[in-house]
Scaffold this motif. Structure first.
Motif, PDB file in Angstrom:
ATOM      1  N   LEU A 154       0.796  -1.230   0.000  1.00  0.00           N
ATOM      2  CA  LEU A 154       0.000   0.000   0.000  1.00  0.00           C
ATOM      3  C   LEU A 154       0.827   1.279   0.000  1.00  0.00           C
ATOM      4  O   LEU A 154       0.603   2.161  -0.829  1.00  0.00           O
ATOM      5  CB  LEU A 154      -0.932  -0.008   1.215  1.00  0.00           C
ATOM      6  CG  LEU A 154      -1.884   1.176   1.351  1.00  0.00           C
ATOM      7  CD1 LEU A 154      -3.258   0.727   1.814  1.00  0.00           C
ATOM      8  CD2 LEU A 154      -1.341   2.207   2.345  1.00  0.00           C
ATOM      9  N   LEU A 155       1.778   1.385   0.910  1.00  0.00           N
ATOM     10  CA  LEU A 155       2.402   2.680   1.159  1.00  0.00           C
ATOM     11  C   LEU A 155       3.196   3.202  -0.034  1.00  0.00           C
ATOM     12  O   LEU A 155       3.155   4.406  -0.326  1.00  0.00           O
ATOM     13  CB  LEU A 155       3.313   2.590   2.394  1.00  0.00           C
ATOM     14  CG  LEU A 155       3.900   3.916   2.891  1.00  0.00           C
ATOM     15  CD1 LEU A 155       2.794   4.919   3.212  1.00  0.00           C
ATOM     16  CD2 LEU A 155       4.773   3.677   4.118  1.00  0.00           C
ATOM     17  N   LEU A 156       3.901   2.338  -0.754  1.00  0.00           N
ATOM     18  CA  LEU A 156       4.710   2.806  -1.879  1.00  0.00           C
ATOM     19  C   LEU A 156       3.870   3.505  -2.936  1.00  0.00           C
ATOM     20  O   LEU A 156       4.250   4.562  -3.454  1.00  0.00           O
ATOM     21  CB  LEU A 156       5.478   1.632  -2.503  1.00  0.00           C
ATOM     22  CG  LEU A 156       6.668   1.100  -1.701  1.00  0.00           C
ATOM     23  CD1 LEU A 156       7.276  -0.104  -2.400  1.00  0.00           C
ATOM     24  CD2 LEU A 156       7.728   2.183  -1.513  1.00  0.00           C
ATOM     25  N   SER A 157       2.721   2.948  -3.257  1.00  0.00           N
ATOM     26  CA  SER A 157       1.864   3.574  -4.270  1.00  0.00           C
ATOM     27  C   SER A 157       1.318   4.910  -3.779  1.00  0.00           C
ATOM     28  O   SER A 157       1.183   5.864  -4.546  1.00  0.00           O
ATOM     29  CB  SER A 157       0.721   2.631  -4.654  1.00  0.00           C
ATOM     30  OG  SER A 157      -0.098   2.340  -3.531  1.00  0.00           O
ATOM     31  N   ASP A 171       7.160   9.861  12.947  1.00  0.00           N
ATOM     32  CA  ASP A 171       5.968  10.717  12.956  1.00  0.00           C
ATOM     33  C   ASP A 171       4.682   9.893  12.992  1.00  0.00           C
ATOM     34  O   ASP A 171       3.701  10.294  13.612  1.00  0.00           O
ATOM     35  CB  ASP A 171       5.965  11.624  11.730  1.00  0.00           C
ATOM     36  CG  ASP A 171       7.087  12.646  11.782  1.00  0.00           C
ATOM     37  OD1 ASP A 171       7.207  13.326  12.818  1.00  0.00           O
ATOM     38  OD2 ASP A 171       7.843  12.757  10.806  1.00  0.00           O
ATOM     39  N   PHE A 172       4.671   8.763  12.300  1.00  0.00           N
ATOM     40  CA  PHE A 172       3.532   7.853  12.336  1.00  0.00           C
ATOM     41  C   PHE A 172       3.977   6.507  11.778  1.00  0.00           C
ATOM     42  O   PHE A 172       5.091   6.376  11.251  1.00  0.00           O
ATOM     43  CB  PHE A 172       2.328   8.403  11.551  1.00  0.00           C
ATOM     44  CG  PHE A 172       2.559   8.565  10.067  1.00  0.00           C
ATOM     45  CD1 PHE A 172       2.196   7.568   9.164  1.00  0.00           C
ATOM     46  CD2 PHE A 172       3.110   9.728   9.560  1.00  0.00           C
ATOM     47  CE1 PHE A 172       2.397   7.718   7.806  1.00  0.00           C
ATOM     48  CE2 PHE A 172       3.322   9.894   8.202  1.00  0.00           C
ATOM     49  CZ  PHE A 172       2.963   8.885   7.325  1.00  0.00           C
ATOM     50  N   ALA A 173       3.117   5.507  11.924  1.00  0.00           N
ATOM     51  CA  ALA A 173       3.451   4.161  11.467  1.00  0.00           C
ATOM     52  C   ALA A 173       2.375   3.651  10.516  1.00  0.00           C
ATOM     53  O   ALA A 173       1.196   3.965  10.669  1.00  0.00           O
ATOM     54  CB  ALA A 173       3.596   3.216  12.661  1.00  0.00           C
ATOM     55  N   VAL A 174       2.805   2.866   9.533  1.00  0.00           N
ATOM     56  CA  VAL A 174       1.880   2.139   8.664  1.00  0.00           C
ATOM     57  C   VAL A 174       2.266   0.672   8.791  1.00  0.00           C
ATOM     58  O   VAL A 174       3.341   0.266   8.339  1.00  0.00           O
ATOM     59  CB  VAL A 174       1.958   2.615   7.205  1.00  0.00           C
ATOM     60  CG1 VAL A 174       0.960   1.839   6.332  1.00  0.00           C
ATOM     61  CG2 VAL A 174       1.671   4.105   7.109  1.00  0.00           C
TER      62      VAL A 174
END
Length: 295
Positions: A106-109, A143-146
């Motif tokens: 998810l995150l890369l896109s 700052d935050f996590a995925v």
């Protein structure tokens, strides 16, 4: 009480030795500039300027004040510019803690589209297991996590579910015979199992899954990242659980094969996690909103 505006006006009057020039720069009028400087002198109880037909000259008190005001004004101007750039996302640094599957699935896109819109924002990605990412967030290191489930959160954390994904059990050519029909988990205990190392969310998930099937969870090989599972399966070192979406290409190429199980595997989630105790910068707030809204 002396206001910041008085010192700002004093800075330009002293810098250019001219009330008229200061008025032009500040988009003000000369009488108002003169009035403000008279008020400043009254507040400080000293003369700052010597006025003549040739212009103005700073008194020793004015020179002393200018040295300090010039430094303060430049620092405030830099701070205002940094805040403006942060507000408009012309710069800024964002540090994200991401688990491997969350990053690839998810995150890369999401970051690809975000960078197109805000190319000047610097992004640092730290690759963690889900538990390690949560601990880093608690320690204010990111700052935050995925991250991917399962994980445990304290009350100081906020969790936003982004999407779900499916994992499958895969094997290499040596174990292709296992794909002929659905398998019970108990019938696979003699086949070497490859999984992520203890302490990861994935290890805890499958330990719980095996226990729910009344089978001890005893993996034969443990690896640090999901990426390491695939080549080991391809080389027939064992079978392993792997994200279905990431396996589709090698399945189509005939390098690995999906093993159907009688009991379905638990569904997993990708979540964005923030710390309520950490104040978000404009850039961090913008990217978290971007990730959550574009689902």
């Amino acid at each position: 009480m002396i206001t910041y505006d008085y010192y700002r006006i004093f800075y330009f009057v002293a810098k250019y030795k001219s009330f008229t020039k200061a008025a032009d720069i500040l988009h003000n009028n000369q009488p108002n500039i003169t009035r403000c400087m008279n008020n400043l002198e009254q507040e400080l109880e000293c003369t700052l300027f010597l006025r003549s037909n040739r212009g103005i000259v700073l008194t020793p008190e004015g020179e002393k004040l200018y040295k300090h005001v010039a430094i303060a004004y430049k620092q405030l101007s830099l701070a205002e510019e940094e805040l403006r750039q942060d507000r408009t996302l012309e710069n800024g640094i964002i540090t994200i803690g991401a688990s491997e599957n969350a990053l690839r699935l998810l995150l890369l896109s999401k970051l690809e589209f975000f960078r197109k819109e805000y190319p000047n924002v610097r992004i640092r990605i730290l690759n963690y297991s889900s538990p390690d990412a949560i601990r880093s967030l608690e320690a204010n290191l990111i700052d935050f996590a995925v991250v991917t489930t399962p994980f445990k959160l304290k009350k100081t954390m906020n969790q936003f579910s982004l999407t779900t994904y499916e994992e499958i059990l895969i094997c290499g050519p040596k174990y292709k015979y296992l794909t002929a029909h659905k398998q019970y988990l108990k019938d696979l205990t003699e086949i070497p199992l490859i999984t992520l190392s203890e302490g990861t969310g994935t290890h805890k998930l499958y330990n719980k899954y095996y226990i729910s099937n009344n089978i001890p969870f005893n993996p034969d090989m443990e690896v640090a990242t999901t990426d390491q599972i695939l080549p080991m399966v391809i080389h027939n070192l064992g079978i392993g659980f792997y994200p279905k979406e990431l396996a589709e290409e090698v399945i189509a190429a005939g390098k690995v094969f999906p093993i159907e199980l009688e009991k379905p595997l638990p569904e997993r989630e990708i979540c964005l996690v923030t710390n309520k105790n950490i104040a978000m910068s404009t850039s961090v707030r913008k990217i978290t909103d971007f990730i959550c809204e574009n689902m």
